[in-house]
Design a protein around this motif. Structure first.
Motif, PDB file in Angstrom:
ATOM      1  N   THR A   1       0.828  -1.205   0.000  1.00  0.00           N
ATOM      2  CA  THR A   1       0.000   0.000   0.000  1.00  0.00           C
ATOM      3  C   THR A   1       0.863   1.255   0.000  1.00  0.00           C
TER       4      THR A   1
ATOM      5  N   LEU B   1       2.234   2.316  -3.363  1.00  0.00           N
ATOM      6  CA  LEU B   1       1.301   2.788  -4.383  1.00  0.00           C
ATOM      7  C   LEU B   1       1.387   4.303  -4.536  1.00  0.00           C
ATOM      8  N   ASP B   2       1.952   4.954  -3.524  1.00  0.00           N
ATOM      9  CA  ASP B   2       2.119   6.413  -3.559  1.00  0.00           C
ATOM     10  C   ASP B   2       3.471   6.733  -4.192  1.00  0.00           C
TER      11      ASP B   2
ATOM     12  N   THR C   1      -6.123   7.314   4.157  1.00  0.00           N
ATOM     13  CA  THR C   1      -4.771   7.203   3.616  1.00  0.00           C
ATOM     14  C   THR C   1      -4.677   8.086   2.385  1.00  0.00           C
TER      15      THR C   1
ATOM     16  N   SER D   1      -4.679   8.140  -1.179  1.00  0.00           N
ATOM     17  CA  SER D   1      -4.959   7.295  -2.342  1.00  0.00           C
ATOM     18  C   SER D   1      -6.085   7.912  -3.154  1.00  0.00           C
TER      19      SER D   1
ATOM     20  N   LEU E   1      -2.860  12.346  -4.985  1.00  0.00           N
ATOM     21  CA  LEU E   1      -3.727  11.181  -5.118  1.00  0.00           C
ATOM     22  C   LEU E   1      -5.120  11.490  -4.581  1.00  0.00           C
TER      23      LEU E   1
END
Length: 349
Positions: A77, A80-81, A233, A235, A263
């Protein structure tokens, strides 16, 4: 048949040179003649010697040769950033002069795994200030007496910090939105605490994450009464969840949304379009980070471009300085405002 690992002394004997001469061929710290180098390498190949045992070097230095980087969530996770990826590239560059490896550690207060922050054989640790568990992780590291560097967080007295101008940067974006004429604005924040509570923020004093608090403070300087919604978060999905809540009531829709990451901003834009709103004609959106976000085209996000790679490199160089008993430097970094196509004057009433 002997399984003993060949040593540098064996190589030296085979090549007809002293052990110190054979050693410098591998270290490269002192020039040697082409003939000597050729004989030593040929002897090493014949004996199956591949170089000095890194474990022995670590023991001589009294170090493991490992720098721990602490994350508070699943690593899949976290990466992903794009900010994380860029920061880790810089961090690897920063510690390269130590010849150290990076060990990624998960410290979420729940998952039990080894090696952990409590037990990992690390020489130093890097903590990320946007982690809701940064303070808890810091106590563990300090309790072990391990040198630590914090990226974008208040670590207390004597702890080197890599600082980003989060307050001023977010203030700049908010001033841009205000200058366009917006007054009805909503703020979407990064996580505010270890529970990763999602929803409207009733009291800014409840925020326990330094980066979130600093960016919110910058926006509050311009829009002191703007409603703020916390995401769980950083995302696109979390931004979309926030956006759907923000645009749910047509009678109370804001004309601009200031998000604390690119994001999140991309998710807000997705939610706006789902609600039949045009960006920026009906609603303006700003982000923070300056990263490439898949699926955002044809929009070019208005955002703050942060030096993520330089931030990681500064942290790595600070770790190297501490382990070399020198003073860390170059720890204050700044963002650059970039106007894109996602902001415009509010629609006329």
């Amino acid at each position: 048949m002997s399984t003993r690992r060949a040593t540098i002394s064996d190589v030296a004997r085979e090549a007809g040179v002293s052990p110190s001469t054979a050693s410098v061929v591998f270290s490269g710290k002192t020039p040697t003649s082409a003939d000597v180098r050729s004989r030593v390498l040929a002897a090493a190949q014949a004996l199956g010697y591949t170089g000095p045992d890194p474990r022995a070097a670590s023991l001589r230095r009294g170090r493991s040769g490992i720098v721990g980087v602490v994350f508070d969530q699943h690593l899949g996770t976290a990466f992903l950033d794009p900010v994380t990826t860029h920061m880790m590239d810089g961090l690897a560059d920063g510690v390269s002069r130590l010849g150290a490896a990076l060990l990624l550690l998960r410290d979420d207060g729940v998952t039990v795994s080894e090696p952990s922050l409590h037990t990992a054989p690390i020489d130093a640790a890097v903590l990320i200030g946007c982690s809701p568990r940064m303070r808890e992780s810091l106590e563990i590291v300090r309790g072990r007496g391990i040198p630590v560097v914090v990226v974008e967080g208040d670590a207390g007295e004597g702890i080197p910090r890599v600082l980003l101008d989060n307050v001023e940067a977010q203030r700049t974006a908010a001033r841009h939105v205000a200058a366009l004429g917006h007054r009805d604005v909503v703020l979407v924040t990064l996580p505010i605490d270890t529970s990763r509570h999602r929803g409207w923020i009733a009291d800014d004093a409840l925020i326990r994450v330094d980066v979130t608090a600093d960016r919110l403070a910058g926006a509050r300087d311009v829009f002191p009464h703007a409603p703020a919604m916390a995401a769980a978060t950083s995302s696109i999905d979390e931004g979309a969840i926030a956006g759907r809540a923000i645009f749910a009531d047509p009678a109370r829709r804001p004309t601009a949304v200031i998000a604390q990451s690119d994001l999140l901003a991309a998710g807000v834009i997705r939610a706006a379009e789902e609600a039949g709103l045009r960006v920026p004609e009906d609603v303006s959106v700003t982000g923070f980070d300056g990263v490439v976000v898949d699926g955002l085209a044809p929009h070019v996000l208005t955002t703050l471009v942060q030096p993520a790679t330089a931030k990681g490199r500064a942290a790595g160089e600070a770790v190297a300085a501490m382990l070399e008993d020198t003073a860390p430097s170059g720890l204050d970094l700044s963002c650059t405002f970039r106007e894109g196509t996602t902001t415009a004057a509010p629609p006329s009433t």
